[in-house]
Design a protein around this motif. Structure first.
Motif, PDB file in Angstrom:
ATOM      1  N   GLN A 176      98.098  80.756  15.769  1.00 22.19           N
ATOM      2  CA  GLN A 176      98.783  79.826  14.885  1.00 22.19           C
ATOM      3  C   GLN A 176      98.082  78.473  14.853  1.00 22.19           C
ATOM      4  O   GLN A 176      97.902  77.868  13.786  1.00 22.19           O
ATOM      5  CB  GLN A 176     100.244  79.661  15.325  1.00 22.19           C
ATOM      6  N   SER A 177      97.665  78.018  16.027  1.00 23.36           N
ATOM      7  CA  SER A 177      96.966  76.727  16.072  1.00 23.36           C
ATOM      8  C   SER A 177      95.616  76.817  15.359  1.00 23.36           C
ATOM      9  O   SER A 177      95.187  75.872  14.681  1.00 23.36           O
ATOM     10  CB  SER A 177      96.781  76.278  17.521  1.00 23.36           C
ATOM     11  N   ALA A 178      94.945  77.972  15.498  1.00 26.23           N
ATOM     12  CA  ALA A 178      93.667  78.160  14.810  1.00 26.23           C
ATOM     13  C   ALA A 178      93.869  78.163  13.300  1.00 26.23           C
ATOM     14  O   ALA A 178      93.057  77.617  12.541  1.00 26.23           O
ATOM     15  CB  ALA A 178      93.015  79.459  15.269  1.00 26.23           C
ATOM     16  N   LYS A 179      94.963  78.784  12.860  1.00 25.72           N
ATOM     17  CA  LYS A 179      95.276  78.821  11.438  1.00 25.72           C
ATOM     18  C   LYS A 179      95.529  77.409  10.900  1.00 25.72           C
ATOM     19  O   LYS A 179      95.034  77.030   9.833  1.00 25.72           O
ATOM     20  CB  LYS A 179      96.499  79.706  11.208  1.00 25.72           C
ATOM     21  N   ARG A 217      94.485  74.608  12.201  1.00 21.64           N
ATOM     22  CA  ARG A 217      93.232  73.852  12.237  1.00 21.64           C
ATOM     23  C   ARG A 217      92.334  74.236  11.061  1.00 21.64           C
ATOM     24  O   ARG A 217      91.716  73.383  10.418  1.00 21.64           O
ATOM     25  CB  ARG A 217      92.522  74.115  13.562  1.00 21.64           C
ATOM     26  N   ALA A 218      92.281  75.550  10.766  1.00 19.37           N
ATOM     27  CA  ALA A 218      91.455  76.021   9.656  1.00 19.37           C
ATOM     28  C   ALA A 218      91.978  75.501   8.326  1.00 19.37           C
ATOM     29  O   ALA A 218      91.203  75.098   7.444  1.00 19.37           O
ATOM     30  CB  ALA A 218      91.409  77.546   9.649  1.00 19.37           C
ATOM     31  N   THR A 219      93.293  75.485   8.170  1.00 23.12           N
ATOM     32  CA  THR A 219      93.904  74.975   6.936  1.00 23.12           C
ATOM     33  C   THR A 219      93.575  73.505   6.741  1.00 23.12           C
ATOM     34  O   THR A 219      93.250  73.045   5.627  1.00 23.12           O
ATOM     35  CB  THR A 219      95.437  75.171   6.980  1.00 23.12           C
ATOM     36  N   LYS A 220      93.640  72.741   7.846  1.00 20.40           N
ATOM     37  CA  LYS A 220      93.317  71.309   7.793  1.00 20.40           C
ATOM     38  C   LYS A 220      91.849  71.108   7.445  1.00 20.40           C
ATOM     39  O   LYS A 220      91.505  70.244   6.613  1.00 20.40           O
ATOM     40  CB  LYS A 220      93.636  70.681   9.145  1.00 20.40           C
ATOM     41  N   ASP A 221      90.965  71.913   8.049  1.00 21.11           N
ATOM     42  CA  ASP A 221      89.527  71.803   7.775  1.00 21.11           C
ATOM     43  C   ASP A 221      89.225  72.100   6.299  1.00 21.11           C
ATOM     44  O   ASP A 221      88.407  71.410   5.666  1.00 21.11           O
ATOM     45  CB  ASP A 221      88.741  72.771   8.663  1.00 21.11           C
TER      46      ASP A 221
END
Length: 615
Positions: free
Chosen positions: A591-594, A596-600
Motif C-alpha cells: 500500500q505504501s509503495a502504491k 509512493r508510486a501514485t505521488k511520483d
C-alpha cells in the motif's frame, strides 16, 4: 415462462386492454399468444436443431421461498391479465405438440431449474443454449453455456461470457453480488442507494463477493460508501441470496428430453385444438421429415449439420477394436487399471511422460486451481515398453451414466502410481496437470522434468513454447504434436448455410463421448504423452551441448542440463506448490509503495506539463 409472457404481450395492448391478435379456438378461447409462442419456439428449434430440449414453466408457488427471505421480492409486479391467465395452461400443451418436453417448477423458480441443468451440462462439457431475456440467468453463462435473447421484430442476439463481463464488469459467477449492491428494478430489489453497476462491480472486483466486502468494510476508501454499506449489510446478504440461482432437484435426466424433430402424431393434436396449420405450414412438413418450401439447400444442409453436431451417437463401451488406434493400449475397466498400474510401478529406471485431457476449464484463459476434471490420462515410457497392445497408454477416467462413477475408481487406482516419488514423470506444463489432478485429491510426486521449462532454458528468446510448436521445430515429422484444429476443427456456418472463415472445435467432452470422434480422439490424447517423452529426450541432448561452468575441484564440465536438474527442476516443483497454497505478502508495504508510486506519477506529470508550457 418468460417466453410465454412475451408471446402474450405481443398480442395484447396493456394501455387500452384490447387484444391485437384476436384469434380464438372452437370453444371461443383466445389463442393468439399460443400461436406467437409456437412461432418463437419453432424459430429456436430451426436455428439450433438441438438434440435435447426442455421448456420450463413457473408455478404459482415458484416465488414462495424467495419471498420468505425477502418479502418485497417481485412484490410490485402488476396482476396478470385475465386474457393471459386463461391461456397459461395451454402453453405447455403447445410445446408438447411440438414434441418438446415440458416441466413445471414446483416450490422453486423456472430460472433455478434451468440454471441447474445448464451447470450440469457445463460440467459434462456439453454445449447448452438458454433461450431467455432474464438477465438473472447470465450468472450461469460459460464457455459451454450461452444465452439467446429475443429482441424486437423477431431478431435475436447471443450472449457469451464476454457479453456478460461487458454488461456487469465482472465474470458471470459474480453477477448476483453486483445485482445485490446495484439493485434490480425488475425483481424489486432496491440495492444500495446511489450505487450503480459501475460502483458495485468495482467493489466486487476488489473484495471478491458481498461477503468479502462486508468482512472488510474498514478498507472501503469512501466514508460515504462505507456508511451506506454498513446500513444495508443485512439487506445485502438477503438480496444476494434471492438473486443467486440455486442448484435444485432435477426430476428429469437428459435422456428424458431428447428431441428428434416434430412428430406427426404430436402435431396433429395442434390441428385439432387450434388449427395452426395455415399459420405454421412448415411444422406440418417438419413433422413428416420434409424440407419446407422456400428453404434453400444450404440452410437445409446447415440444419442437418447442426443436428449432427449435437450430442449425437455415444461412443460404445467397452470400445470395440475398430475404434482403438494401432499401438495404443486402452484402459476402460478397474481390472485393466490394476494390471497396467502394476506394470508402471515396475518401471523405475525409465522416464514416464504423462498427459491429461480435461473438461470444465479452459487452459487458454483460466487457472486449473480448484477447477477442471480429468476425463482421460495418457502415459508413454518409451518405444520398448508394451502395455498389451502398444506402448502408448490411454486411460478413460470419465464418469458415464449408469456406471457408478467407474472413472473415479479407475483414477483412484492410478493415485498410487501418480503419487509414487520413485517413479520419475515428465510433463509439458506441469503446473496445469498438477492442479487439475489435485482437484481429484491426487498429490502428484516424482517430478522428473517439465519440457516447457527445459525449452525456456534452452532458448529464452522464443515467444512460443507450446508442445505443438516445439515438436514441430525439434522432432521428426511423425513425432509432431497433432494440431487439434486440423483433426477436429471445421468452418463455422453462416446464417445462409455457407461456410465462414472462423473455425470451431467440439468441446473435449463431446470429443470424448461421440463415436464419430473416438478413434482420432484416443490417438490425439495418447500421442501427446509420446510427444512429451521424445521432446524431453531431445531437450536433454540440446542442454548437454551447452556449457554452464567449469568445475575446478571436480573434474567435470557442467552443462545447462546440470543447471536444470540442480536448480530449475526443484524450483518447478516448488512453483506449483506456491500456486496452490499461495504465499504471504506485506499488504502495508504494498500500500505504501502504491501511494509512493501514485505521488511520483503526479509529480512527473506536473514536471512534464511545465516543460511543455515552457516549450
Amino acid at each position: 415462462t418468460l417466453l410465454a409472457h412475451r408471446s402474450f404481450y405481443a398480442t395484447y395492448n396493456m394501455t387500452t386492454g384490447t387484444v391485437r391478435l384476436d384469434r380464438k379456438d372452437r370453444m371461443g378461447q383466445q389463442t393468439g399468444a399460443l400461436l406467437v409462442f409456437a412461432k418463437a419456439l419453432l424459430k429456436l428449434l430451426r436455428a439450433h436443431r438441438p438434440s435435447h430440449c426442455l421448456v420450463v414453466f413457473d408455478s404459482r408457488s415458484s416465488t414462495a421461498k424467495r419471498r420468505e427471505i425477502c418479502p418485497e421480492y417481485k412484490a410490485e409486479r402488476p396482476e396478470q391479465s385475465q386474457h393471459l391467465v386463461s391461456q397459461l395452461p395451454s402453453f405447455n400443451l403447445v410445446a408438447d405438440c411440438m414434441s418438446v418436453r415440458t416441466l413445471i417448477a414446483e416450490d422453486t423458480e423456472a430460472d433455478d431449474v434451468i440454471a441447474s441443468y445448464a451447470r450440469m451440462l457445463d460440467r459434462l462439457g456439453k454445449r447448452c443454449v438458454i433461450a431467455s431475456n432474464d438477465k438473472d440467468l447470465m450468472q450461469v453463462v460459460s464457455d459451454n453455456v450461452t444465452m439467446v435473447r429475443h429482441l424486437q421484430r423477431g431478431r435475436t442476439e447471443t450472449v457469451t461470457v464476454s457479453d456478460v463481463e461487458k454488461k456487469f464488469r465482472v465474470p458471470p459467477k459474480q453477477v448476483p453480488d453486483v445485482q445485490a449492491i446495484a439493485g434490480d428494478s425488475v425483481d424489486n430489489i432496491k440495492g444500495v442507494r446511489g450505487m450503480g453497476i459501475a460502483k458495485a462491480s468495482s467493489l466486487i472486483r476488489e473484495f471478491g463477493s458481498v461477503e468479502g466486502l462486508l468482512a472488510n468494510l474498514s478498507q472501503v476508501k469512501s466514508k460515504v460508501d462505507r456508511q451506506k454499506l454498513e446500513e444495508n449489510a443485512e439487506s445485502l446478504l438477503k438480496w444476494k441470496s434471492v438473486m443467486t440461482l440455486g442448484d435444485c432437484g432435477m426430476p428429469l435426466n437428459p435422456s428424458d428430453f431428447t428431441w428428434d424433430g416434430v412428430r406427426q402424431a404430436d402435431w396433429s393434436r395442434a390441428h385439432d385444438l387450434w388449427d395452426f396449420g395455415k399459420e405454421l405450414p412448415h411444422l406440418d412438413m417438419m413433422s413428416r421429415g420434409e424440407t419446407p418450401p422456400g428453404v434453400s439447400p444450404e440452410v437445409a444442409k446447415q440444419d442437418a449439420r447442426s443436428r449432427d453436431e449435437g450430442f449425437g451417437r455415444p461412443t460404445p463401451r467397452p470400445l470395440p477394436a475398430r475404434l482403438i488406434p494401432e499401438r495404443v493400449t486402452v484402459v476402460q475397466s478397474v481390472s485393466e487399471a490394476r494390471r497396467v498400474v502394476s506394470i508402471l510401478k515396475s518401471l523405475t529406471n525409465v522416464m514416464h511422460a504423462v498427459d491429461t485431457e480435461t473438461t470444465g476449464v479452459n487452459p487458454a484463459v483460466e487457472s486449473p486451481v480448484g477447477k477442471g476434471t480429468v476425463i482421460c490420462l495418457s502415459v508413454y515410457c518409451g518405444p520398448d515398453v508394451d502395455f498389451g497392445t502398444g506402448p502408448m497408454l490411454w486411460v478413460d477416467t470419465a464418469n458415464y451414466e449408469g456406471e457408478d462413477n467407474q472413472g473415479d475408481e479407475i483414477l483412484e487406482i492410478f493415485r498410487e502410481y501418480l503419487e509414487d516419488e520413485n517413479i520419475k514423470k515428465v510433463w509439458h506444463n506441469y503446473s496445469f496437470d498438477y492442479h487439475v489432478l489435485k482437484n481429484h485429491g491426487i498429490q502428484t510426486r516424482g517430478f522428473g522434468a517439465d519440457t516447457l521449462h527445459m525449452a525456456r532454458l534452452w532458448d529464452a528468446s522464443r515467444t512460443r513454447y507450446s508442445l505443438e510448436i516445439l515438436s514441430l521445430d525439434l522432432l521428426p515429422g511423425e513425432s509432431h504434436k497433432i494440431p487439434m484444429d486440423r483433426v477436429f476443427g471445421r468452418n463455422a456456418l453462416k446464417k445462409d448455410g455457407t461456410e465462414a472463415v472462423r473455425r470451431v472445435i467440439p468441446s473435449t467432452m463431446e470429443l470424448h463421448t461421440h463415436e464419430r470422434f473416438a478413434k482420432d480422439w484416443i490417438f490425439y490424447s495418447a500421442h501427446d504423452a509420446k510427444c512429451t517423452w521424445e521432446l524431453r529426450e531431445k531437450l536433454q541432448s540440446l542442454l548437454q551441448d551447452y556449457e554452464w561452468v567449469k568445475g575446478s575441484d571436480i573434474q567435470k564440465d557442467y552443462t545447462m542440463y546440470d543447471l536444470y536438474t540442480c536448480y530449475w527442476r526443484p524450483f518447478g516443483d516448488l512453483l506449483v506448490q506456491m500456486e496452490s497454497e499461495g504465499f504471504r505478502i506485506n499488504k502495508e508495504l504494498l500500500q505504501s509503495a502504491k501511494e509512493r508510486a501514485t505521488k511520483d506519477v503526479a509529480e512527473h506529470r506536473q514536471k512534464f506539463l511545465q516543460w511543455v508550457r515552457k516549450s
